[in-house]
Design a protein around this motif. Structure first.
Motif, PDB file in Angstrom:
ATOM      1  N   MET A  82     -22.234  23.162  -2.539  1.00 21.13           N
ATOM      2  CA  MET A  82     -22.986  23.363  -3.771  1.00 21.13           C
ATOM      3  C   MET A  82     -22.944  24.816  -4.235  1.00 21.13           C
ATOM      4  O   MET A  82     -23.063  25.086  -5.437  1.00 21.13           O
ATOM      5  CB  MET A  82     -24.422  22.894  -3.589  1.00 21.13           C
ATOM      6  N   ALA A  83     -22.778  25.758  -3.314  1.00 23.47           N
ATOM      7  CA  ALA A  83     -22.644  27.153  -3.738  1.00 23.47           C
ATOM      8  C   ALA A  83     -21.372  27.327  -4.570  1.00 23.47           C
ATOM      9  O   ALA A  83     -21.379  28.016  -5.606  1.00 23.47           O
ATOM     10  CB  ALA A  83     -22.615  28.075  -2.522  1.00 23.47           C
ATOM     11  N   MET A  84     -20.274  26.682  -4.146  1.00 24.87           N
ATOM     12  CA  MET A  84     -19.035  26.747  -4.909  1.00 24.87           C
ATOM     13  C   MET A  84     -19.195  26.023  -6.244  1.00 24.87           C
ATOM     14  O   MET A  84     -18.670  26.482  -7.282  1.00 24.87           O
ATOM     15  CB  MET A  84     -17.878  26.136  -4.126  1.00 24.87           C
ATOM     16  N   VAL A  85     -19.914  24.905  -6.251  1.00 30.37           N
ATOM     17  CA  VAL A  85     -20.154  24.176  -7.491  1.00 30.37           C
ATOM     18  C   VAL A  85     -20.844  25.074  -8.506  1.00 30.37           C
ATOM     19  O   VAL A  85     -20.421  25.179  -9.666  1.00 30.37           O
ATOM     20  CB  VAL A  85     -21.003  22.912  -7.239  1.00 30.37           C
ATOM     21  N   ARG A  86     -21.894  25.751  -8.080  1.00 29.92           N
ATOM     22  CA  ARG A  86     -22.657  26.590  -9.022  1.00 29.92           C
ATOM     23  C   ARG A  86     -21.831  27.769  -9.519  1.00 29.92           C
ATOM     24  O   ARG A  86     -21.879  28.117 -10.700  1.00 29.92           O
ATOM     25  CB  ARG A  86     -23.944  27.064  -8.353  1.00 29.92           C
ATOM     26  N   ALA A  87     -21.072  28.388  -8.634  1.00 26.88           N
ATOM     27  CA  ALA A  87     -20.226  29.510  -9.050  1.00 26.88           C
ATOM     28  C   ALA A  87     -19.158  29.048 -10.031  1.00 26.88           C
ATOM     29  O   ALA A  87     -18.851  29.739 -11.020  1.00 26.88           O
ATOM     30  CB  ALA A  87     -19.582  30.158  -7.828  1.00 26.88           C
ATOM     31  N   ALA A 135     -14.240  18.754  -7.156  1.00 22.01           N
ATOM     32  CA  ALA A 135     -13.776  18.783  -5.766  1.00 22.01           C
ATOM     33  C   ALA A 135     -14.803  19.456  -4.862  1.00 22.01           C
ATOM     34  O   ALA A 135     -15.061  18.991  -3.744  1.00 22.01           O
ATOM     35  CB  ALA A 135     -12.432  19.513  -5.684  1.00 22.01           C
ATOM     36  N   ALA A 136     -15.390  20.556  -5.346  1.00 19.23           N
ATOM     37  CA  ALA A 136     -16.409  21.247  -4.550  1.00 19.23           C
ATOM     38  C   ALA A 136     -17.631  20.361  -4.342  1.00 19.23           C
ATOM     39  O   ALA A 136     -18.222  20.334  -3.246  1.00 19.23           O
ATOM     40  CB  ALA A 136     -16.807  22.548  -5.246  1.00 19.23           C
ATOM     41  N   ARG A 137     -18.003  19.615  -5.374  1.00 13.98           N
ATOM     42  CA  ARG A 137     -19.144  18.702  -5.262  1.00 13.98           C
ATOM     43  C   ARG A 137     -18.854  17.618  -4.225  1.00 13.98           C
ATOM     44  O   ARG A 137     -19.693  17.290  -3.383  1.00 13.98           O
ATOM     45  CB  ARG A 137     -19.430  18.073  -6.631  1.00 13.98           C
TER      46      ARG A 137
END
Length: 244
Positions: A208-213, A201-203
């Motif tokens: 992308m910051a949420m994706v990495r976290a 969903a973040a992607r």
């Protein structure tokens, strides 16, 4: 051995076969997106379903149906026959609110979604989308009434896997609650599914910051769970993120 005891033995055997298969090293093709339960376990669960049906044991029929579809709805390991078995199990279950009934509703929804998607029959018609959402919503409502955080985490995550009929914002909301409920229940599998949904969903939302976290948290949970499928999935999504 009476039918009920025999069915319990078959269900226990199917679970043991799945656990044994999950612990064995497998190549990337086997561990990948299509990874579900073992072939032996699937046959055992079908046999359990036959016994439960013949003996009119609705709860055990539902457990067998969930065993047939396996832990991973992406796999679609039972095909249309498994969808019919889920339908049959739901029809036979008492109308009481139970964790088992919530899980059957959740899998009926997400497995129908995955079957249509995998069959190349998408886009979804309005009627089909409405049916999928109705079953998902019912699963969540039942799980809330039951008050079992592990079940609620599971059904929320299964709803969040419906990428083509739910917005990124919807899926983020489902994922965040699934993660919270799985954490309360100390349920690593539910946590991994919630993190799976959240990173997708973040992607899609472009964060992308949420994706990495989320991937970092997913790595930690998958390492603790030690289920090959989730280790493969997080590594694959991590590699894709690194290439961006």
């Amino acid at each position: 051995v009476d039918a009920e005891m025999f069915c319990h033995l078959l269900l226990d055997l199917g679970e043991a076969e799945n656990r044994s298969a999950a612990g064995r090293p497998r190549d990337s093709a086997t561990v990948g997106l299509g990874a579900g339960g073992s072939t032996g376990a699937r046959s055992t669960f079908w046999r359990a379903a036959d016994v439960a049906r013949a003996a009119t044991l609705p709860n055990l029929l539902a457990r067998a149906a969930l065993g047939v579809v396996g832990f991973n709805p992406h796999a679609q390991q039972g095909g249309e026959a498994a969808l019919r078995l889920l339908d049959e199990a739901l029809d036979q279950l008492p109308a009481d609110d139970t964790a088992l009934r919530a899980r059957v509703f959740a899998r009926l929804a997400v497995d129908r979604y995955m079957h249509i998607f995998a069959s190349g029959l998408a886009p979804f018609t309005e009627d089909v989308e409405r049916d999928i959402r109705t079953n998902s919503d019912e699963a969540i409502a039942i799980a809330r009434r039951v008050g079992d955080p592990a079940t609620l985490a599971y059904v929320l995550a299964m709803s969040g896997l419906q990428l083509m009929i739910r917005t990124p914002a919807e899926r983020l909301e489902l994922a965040d609650e699934a993660i919270a409920q799985a954490t309360i229940a100390d349920d690593l599998e539910g946590l991994c599914w919630g993190l799976f949904v959240k990173q997708h969903a973040a992607r899609d939302a472009g964060d992308m910051a949420m994706v990495r976290a989320t991937l970092d948290a997913w790595h930690r949970a998958a390492d603790q769970l030690r289920l090959p499928y989730f280790r493969w999935a997080v590594a694959t999504h991590d590699a894709g993120t690194a290439l961006r």
